[in-house]
Design a protein around this motif. Structure first.
Motif: not given
Length: 67
Positions: A50-59
């Motif tokens: 979930l953190y990796l997905i979260y970071e990619r969305v924010w990127a």
């Protein structure tokens, strides 16, 4: 700014601390170290994903960037 190696070491240590704490919580809640450890591993896998997905969305969000 820190190096990638430092960031990686910090992330690994943080995850290890989380695994230990979640194992203890699972042990206290269930009375079983095996179940507590399984809960900790599942929690870490879900959290990391979930953190990796979260970071990619924010990127991909431009809001709040200066450039």
């Amino acid at each position: 700014m820190e190096t990638r190696q430092r960031s990686l070491v910090k992330a690994v240590i943080w995850n290890l601390m989380g695994l230990v704490m979640m194992t203890l919580v699972g042990l206290i809640a269930t009375g079983s170290a095996a179940i507590g450890g399984t809960l900790a591993l599942v929690n870490t896998a879900i959290g990391l994903t979930l953190y990796l997905i979260y970071e990619r969305v924010w990127a991909g969000i431009r809001w709040g960037r200066n450039a």
